[in-house]
Design a protein around this motif. Structure first.
Motif, PDB file in Angstrom:
ATOM      1  N   PHE A   1       7.506  10.475   0.243  1.00 56.16           N
ATOM      2  CA  PHE A   1       6.765  10.596  -1.010  1.00 56.16           C
ATOM      3  C   PHE A   1       5.478   9.775  -0.968  1.00 56.16           C
ATOM      4  CE2 PHE A   1      11.106  11.721  -2.281  1.00 56.16           C
ATOM      5  CZ  PHE A   1      10.841  13.009  -2.737  1.00 56.16           C
ATOM      6  N   GLY A   2       5.523   8.659  -0.256  1.00 59.51           N
ATOM      7  CA  GLY A   2       4.309   7.876  -0.046  1.00 59.51           C
ATOM      8  C   GLY A   2       3.276   8.669   0.741  1.00 59.51           C
ATOM      9  N   MET A   3       3.755   9.425   1.719  1.00 66.42           N
ATOM     10  CA  MET A   3       2.861  10.283   2.517  1.00 66.42           C
ATOM     11  C   MET A   3       2.216  11.352   1.644  1.00 66.42           C
ATOM     12  SD  MET A   3       1.361  11.431   5.136  1.00 66.42           S
ATOM     13  CE  MET A   3       2.048  10.531   6.476  1.00 66.42           C
ATOM     14  N   LEU A   4       3.003  11.948   0.746  1.00 64.08           N
ATOM     15  CA  LEU A   4       2.441  12.962  -0.150  1.00 64.08           C
ATOM     16  C   LEU A   4       1.354  12.356  -1.049  1.00 64.08           C
ATOM     17  CD1 LEU A   4       5.647  14.937  -1.188  1.00 64.08           C
ATOM     18  CD2 LEU A   4       3.916  15.564   0.512  1.00 64.08           C
ATOM     19  N   LYS A   5       1.623  11.177  -1.579  1.00 64.21           N
ATOM     20  CA  LYS A   5       0.615  10.494  -2.403  1.00 64.21           C
ATOM     21  C   LYS A   5      -0.600  10.125  -1.568  1.00 64.21           C
ATOM     22  CE  LYS A   5       2.745   8.501  -6.409  1.00 64.21           C
ATOM     23  NZ  LYS A   5       2.952   7.274  -7.162  1.00 64.21           N
ATOM     24  N   PHE A   6      -0.356   9.688  -0.341  1.00 58.37           N
ATOM     25  CA  PHE A   6      -1.454   9.357   0.573  1.00 58.37           C
ATOM     26  C   PHE A   6      -2.396  10.550   0.709  1.00 58.37           C
ATOM     27  CE2 PHE A   6      -3.157   9.492   4.914  1.00 58.37           C
ATOM     28  CZ  PHE A   6      -3.862   8.295   4.958  1.00 58.37           C
ATOM     29  N   MET A   7      -1.827  11.709   0.977  1.00 61.89           N
ATOM     30  CA  MET A   7      -2.634  12.925   1.131  1.00 61.89           C
ATOM     31  C   MET A   7      -3.364  13.262  -0.170  1.00 61.89           C
ATOM     32  SD  MET A   7      -2.364  13.676   4.165  1.00 61.89           S
ATOM     33  CE  MET A   7      -1.549  14.364   5.545  1.00 61.89           C
TER      34      MET A   7
ATOM     35  N   LYS B   1     -15.047   7.203  -8.361  1.00 63.98           N
ATOM     36  CA  LYS B   1     -13.851   7.861  -8.897  1.00 63.98           C
ATOM     37  C   LYS B   1     -12.733   8.015  -7.863  1.00 63.98           C
ATOM     38  CE  LYS B   1     -12.635  12.530 -10.160  1.00 63.98           C
ATOM     39  NZ  LYS B   1     -13.175  13.849 -10.468  1.00 63.98           N
ATOM     40  N   HIS B   2     -13.033   8.575  -6.720  1.00 63.05           N
ATOM     41  CA  HIS B   2     -11.990   8.913  -5.749  1.00 63.05           C
ATOM     42  C   HIS B   2     -11.352   7.676  -5.125  1.00 63.05           C
ATOM     43  CE1 HIS B   2     -12.685  13.156  -6.109  1.00 63.05           C
ATOM     44  NE2 HIS B   2     -13.980  12.959  -5.930  1.00 63.05           N
ATOM     45  N   HIS B   3     -12.163   6.715  -4.734  1.00 59.66           N
ATOM     46  CA  HIS B   3     -11.599   5.518  -4.122  1.00 59.66           C
ATOM     47  C   HIS B   3     -10.819   4.708  -5.158  1.00 59.66           C
ATOM     48  CE1 HIS B   3     -11.349   1.569  -2.209  1.00 59.66           C
ATOM     49  NE2 HIS B   3     -11.256   2.282  -1.094  1.00 59.66           N
ATOM     50  N   SER B   4     -11.313   4.635  -6.368  1.00 58.78           N
ATOM     51  CA  SER B   4     -10.610   3.903  -7.435  1.00 58.78           C
ATOM     52  C   SER B   4      -9.225   4.487  -7.682  1.00 58.78           C
ATOM     53  CB  SER B   4     -11.420   3.919  -8.724  1.00 58.78           C
ATOM     54  OG  SER B   4     -12.604   3.189  -8.573  1.00 58.78           O
ATOM     55  N   LEU B   5      -9.115   5.813  -7.718  1.00 63.18           N
ATOM     56  CA  LEU B   5      -7.806   6.458  -7.901  1.00 63.18           C
ATOM     57  C   LEU B   5      -6.862   6.141  -6.742  1.00 63.18           C
ATOM     58  CD1 LEU B   5      -8.618  10.006  -9.314  1.00 63.18           C
ATOM     59  CD2 LEU B   5      -7.175   8.261 -10.366  1.00 63.18           C
ATOM     60  N   ALA B   6      -7.383   6.180  -5.533  1.00 61.33           N
ATOM     61  CA  ALA B   6      -6.554   5.870  -4.372  1.00 61.33           C
ATOM     62  C   ALA B   6      -6.051   4.433  -4.443  1.00 61.33           C
ATOM     63  CB  ALA B   6      -7.345   6.105  -3.088  1.00 61.33           C
ATOM     64  N   MET B   7      -6.901   3.504  -4.812  1.00 62.26           N
ATOM     65  CA  MET B   7      -6.506   2.100  -4.867  1.00 62.26           C
ATOM     66  C   MET B   7      -5.498   1.835  -5.993  1.00 62.26           C
ATOM     67  SD  MET B   7      -7.654   0.879  -2.225  1.00 62.26           S
ATOM     68  CE  MET B   7      -6.970  -0.725  -2.531  1.00 62.26           C
ATOM     69  N   LYS B   8      -5.631   2.520  -7.111  1.00 64.68           N
ATOM     70  CA  LYS B   8      -4.672   2.350  -8.205  1.00 64.68           C
ATOM     71  C   LYS B   8      -3.270   2.773  -7.780  1.00 64.68           C
ATOM     72  CE  LYS B   8      -7.912   2.795 -11.996  1.00 64.68           C
ATOM     73  NZ  LYS B   8      -8.422   3.634 -13.074  1.00 64.68           N
ATOM     74  N   ASN B   9      -3.168   3.655  -6.810  1.00 64.25           N
ATOM     75  CA  ASN B   9      -1.881   4.160  -6.347  1.00 64.25           C
ATOM     76  C   ASN B   9      -1.445   3.567  -5.010  1.00 64.25           C
ATOM     77  OD1 ASN B   9      -0.907   6.496  -8.212  1.00 64.25           O
ATOM     78  ND2 ASN B   9      -3.129   6.649  -8.106  1.00 64.25           N
ATOM     79  N   PHE B  10      -2.196   2.609  -4.508  1.00 64.73           N
ATOM     80  CA  PHE B  10      -1.949   2.080  -3.166  1.00 64.73           C
ATOM     81  C   PHE B  10      -0.537   1.540  -2.980  1.00 64.73           C
ATOM     82  CE2 PHE B  10      -1.905  -1.332  -0.029  1.00 64.73           C
ATOM     83  CZ  PHE B  10      -2.323  -0.632   1.087  1.00 64.73           C
ATOM     84  N   ARG B  11      -0.045   0.743  -3.912  1.00 66.19           N
ATOM     85  CA  ARG B  11       1.272   0.103  -3.753  1.00 66.19           C
ATOM     86  C   ARG B  11       2.409   1.122  -3.668  1.00 66.19           C
ATOM     87  NH1 ARG B  11       0.496  -5.042  -3.311  1.00 66.19           N
ATOM     88  NH2 ARG B  11      -0.976  -6.169  -4.583  1.00 66.19           N
ATOM     89  N   SER B  12       2.236   2.279  -4.276  1.00 61.55           N
ATOM     90  CA  SER B  12       3.280   3.297  -4.185  1.00 61.55           C
ATOM     91  C   SER B  12       3.126   4.156  -2.923  1.00 61.55           C
ATOM     92  CB  SER B  12       3.271   4.187  -5.430  1.00 61.55           C
ATOM     93  OG  SER B  12       2.075   4.924  -5.513  1.00 61.55           O
ATOM     94  N   ILE B  13       2.002   3.995  -2.243  1.00 65.30           N
ATOM     95  CA  ILE B  13       1.737   4.756  -1.020  1.00 65.30           C
ATOM     96  C   ILE B  13       2.259   4.022   0.206  1.00 65.30           C
ATOM     97  CG2 ILE B  13      -0.091   5.604   0.512  1.00 65.30           C
ATOM     98  CD1 ILE B  13      -1.731   6.199  -2.053  1.00 65.30           C
ATOM     99  N   GLY B  14       1.896   2.746   0.328  1.00 62.17           N
ATOM    100  CA  GLY B  14       2.307   2.013   1.526  1.00 62.17           C
ATOM    101  C   GLY B  14       1.749   0.612   1.560  1.00 62.17           C
TER     102      GLY B  14
END
Length: 109
Positions: free
Chosen positions: A14-20, A67-80
């Motif tokens: 699921f972390g991989m899916l969020k990563f993508m 926008k895009h990098h901020s969204l990725a960073m907000k979800n970082f802990r659930s990614i890996g």
């Protein structure tokens, strides 16, 4: 020129899916960002790495606040987990040199 090297290891399927979901748009935005001189990625030893070169640190920071990098960073802990290392240089490093610097300066976040 400002060089940035990242490495992210996903926690699970699921972390991989969020990563993508979050990092692919972020990487595309980096390629198009004002001040980006080089942008590449590789998977090495279970880490997804990026190597970017920017005209200067200020241009990179403008991209990071986007926008895009901020969204990725907000979800970082659930990614890996992973690490980022950045520094000033006159040359874009080879992948071999970049990974060596990244490993020498690894601080897991």
């Amino acid at each position: 020129m400002y060089i940035s090297i990242t490495g992210i290891k996903t926690k699970s399927f699921f972390g991989m899916l969020k990563f993508m979901r979050y990092t692919l748009p972020s990487f595309t935005a980096a390629r198009k960002a004002n001040g980006n001189l080089f942008c590449d990625s590789k998977k090495i030893n279970n880490y997804y790495h990026t190597l970017t070169a920017w005209e200067n640190r200020s241009k990179m920071m403008d991209y990071l606040r986007g926008k895009h990098h901020s969204l990725a960073m907000k979800n970082f802990r659930s990614i890996g987990t992973g690490s980022v290392y950045g520094y000033e240089d006159d040359l874009i490093p080879s992948w071999e040199d970049a990974l060596k610097k990244w490993k020498e300066n690894f601080k897991e976040i």
